[in-house]
Motif scaffolding. Sequence first.
Motif, short mmCIF file in Angstrom:
data_model
loop_
_atom_site.label_atom_id
_atom_site.label_comp_id
_atom_site.label_asym_id
_atom_site.label_seq_id
_atom_site.Cartn_x
_atom_site.Cartn_y
_atom_site.Cartn_z
N ASP A 1 -1.11 52.88 -6.35
CA ASP A 1 0.25 53.26 -6.69
C ASP A 1 0.95 52.08 -7.35
OD1 ASP A 1 -0.35 55.54 -5.27
OD2 ASP A 1 1.11 55.20 -3.67
N SER A 2 1.93 52.40 -8.20
CA SER A 2 2.71 51.37 -8.88
C SER A 2 4.18 51.78 -8.92
CB SER A 2 2.20 51.18 -10.31
OG SER A 2 3.04 50.26 -11.00
N PRO A 3 5.08 50.81 -8.82
CA PRO A 3 6.49 51.11 -9.00
C PRO A 3 6.86 51.30 -10.48
CG PRO A 3 6.20 48.77 -8.55
CD PRO A 3 4.84 49.41 -8.43
N VAL A 4 5.91 51.02 -11.37
CA VAL A 4 6.14 51.10 -12.82
C VAL A 4 5.65 52.45 -13.33
CG1 VAL A 4 5.56 50.06 -15.05
CG2 VAL A 4 5.87 48.61 -13.03
N ARG A 5 6.51 53.18 -14.02
CA ARG A 5 6.08 54.44 -14.62
C ARG A 5 5.03 54.18 -15.70
NH1 ARG A 5 10.94 56.25 -12.84
NH2 ARG A 5 11.02 58.44 -12.21
N ALA A 6 4.06 55.07 -15.80
CA ALA A 6 2.98 54.99 -16.80
C ALA A 6 2.19 53.68 -16.70
CB ALA A 6 3.53 55.20 -18.21
N ARG A 7 2.03 53.15 -15.50
CA ARG A 7 1.29 51.90 -15.29
C ARG A 7 -0.20 52.06 -15.59
NH1 ARG A 7 -2.37 49.10 -14.60
NH2 ARG A 7 -2.71 47.40 -13.17
N PHE A 8 -0.74 53.26 -15.34
CA PHE A 8 -2.18 53.48 -15.44
C PHE A 8 -2.53 54.30 -16.68
CE2 PHE A 8 -0.97 53.28 -10.92
CZ PHE A 8 -1.62 52.11 -10.57
N ASP A 9 -3.70 54.00 -17.26
CA ASP A 9 -4.14 54.71 -18.46
C ASP A 9 -5.66 54.90 -18.41
OD1 ASP A 9 -5.26 52.21 -19.12
OD2 ASP A 9 -3.68 51.72 -20.55
N ALA A 10 -6.23 55.34 -19.53
CA ALA A 10 -7.67 55.61 -19.59
C ALA A 10 -8.49 54.34 -19.34
CB ALA A 10 -8.03 56.22 -20.94
N ALA A 11 -8.01 53.19 -19.77
CA ALA A 11 -8.74 51.94 -19.52
C ALA A 11 -8.80 51.64 -18.03
CB ALA A 11 -8.09 50.78 -20.28
N ASP A 12 -7.71 51.92 -17.31
CA ASP A 12 -7.72 51.75 -15.86
C ASP A 12 -8.69 52.74 -15.22
OD1 ASP A 12 -5.53 49.72 -15.33
OD2 ASP A 12 -4.39 51.23 -16.44
N ALA A 13 -8.66 53.99 -15.68
CA ALA A 13 -9.56 55.01 -15.13
C ALA A 13 -11.01 54.57 -15.30
CB ALA A 13 -9.31 56.36 -15.80
N ASN A 14 -11.38 54.15 -16.50
CA ASN A 14 -12.76 53.71 -16.76
C ASN A 14 -13.13 52.50 -15.91
OD1 ASN A 14 -13.18 55.73 -18.66
ND2 ASN A 14 -12.51 54.43 -20.36
N GLY A 15 -12.23 51.52 -15.86
CA GLY A 15 -12.50 50.31 -15.08
C GLY A 15 -12.63 50.59 -13.60
N LEU A 16 -11.73 51.41 -13.07
CA LEU A 16 -11.77 51.71 -11.64
C LEU A 16 -12.97 52.58 -11.28
CD1 LEU A 16 -7.96 52.22 -11.08
CD2 LEU A 16 -9.37 50.36 -10.14
N GLU A 17 -13.35 53.49 -12.16
CA GLU A 17 -14.55 54.30 -11.91
C GLU A 17 -15.79 53.40 -11.82
OE1 GLU A 17 -14.30 57.13 -15.09
OE2 GLU A 17 -12.81 58.36 -14.02
N ALA A 18 -15.86 52.39 -12.68
CA ALA A 18 -16.98 51.45 -12.62
C ALA A 18 -16.96 50.65 -11.32
CB ALA A 18 -16.94 50.51 -13.83
N LEU A 19 -15.77 50.26 -10.87
CA LEU A 19 -15.66 49.51 -9.61
C LEU A 19 -16.02 50.39 -8.42
CD1 LEU A 19 -12.42 47.42 -10.23
CD2 LEU A 19 -14.80 46.66 -10.37
N VAL A 20 -15.62 51.65 -8.45
CA VAL A 20 -15.99 52.58 -7.37
C VAL A 20 -17.51 52.71 -7.31
CG1 VAL A 20 -15.94 55.02 -6.67
CG2 VAL A 20 -13.81 53.81 -7.19
#
Length: 166
Positions: free
Chosen positions: A135-154
């Motif tokens: 979660d983030s206090p910033v709107r639109a903090r996450f994007d496709a690059a975050d999704a790809n990076g986090l999926e790799a970390l998972v």
Amino acid sequence: MHALTELPGDKTTAYAELGKSLRALLAGERDLVANAANFTALLYWSLPQLNWAGVYLVEPVKGDLLLGPFQGKPACVRIPVGRGVCGTAAARRATVVVTDVHAFPGHIACDSASNSEIVVPILRGDELLGVLDLDSPVRARFDAADANGLEALVAVFVASVAPAAR
């Protein structure tokens, strides 16, 4: 233990660096809870603009998502699959990026300061182990690059956990 260094500004490079740190941090340990604790701590203290990072694990009896290791304020304990952002990602077995949680139908507000969220399912083959929730206090903090990076970390996290861990 692997020491963290300052992450580069480019998200792709930053997630690659986090992958190296995560592999080193989890090396030699196979326990699900211990590795989830270090995984969420690494993310919380390494990624900018987060106010919560945690794992919800599938509760074996009811199949709900049950709060696991996390960093941040106290959180909702149990989330039914299909409800809220976490439950939606679990039901879809797909990453969900929400730029404004207040516009997400059925959003479960554990912290009113959160404005955006990303949830990545934790899958071992067809088995849903849980979800990673940021979660983030910033709107639109996450994007496709975050999704790809986090999926790799998972994927790194899942590979570190013994199959009979639950």
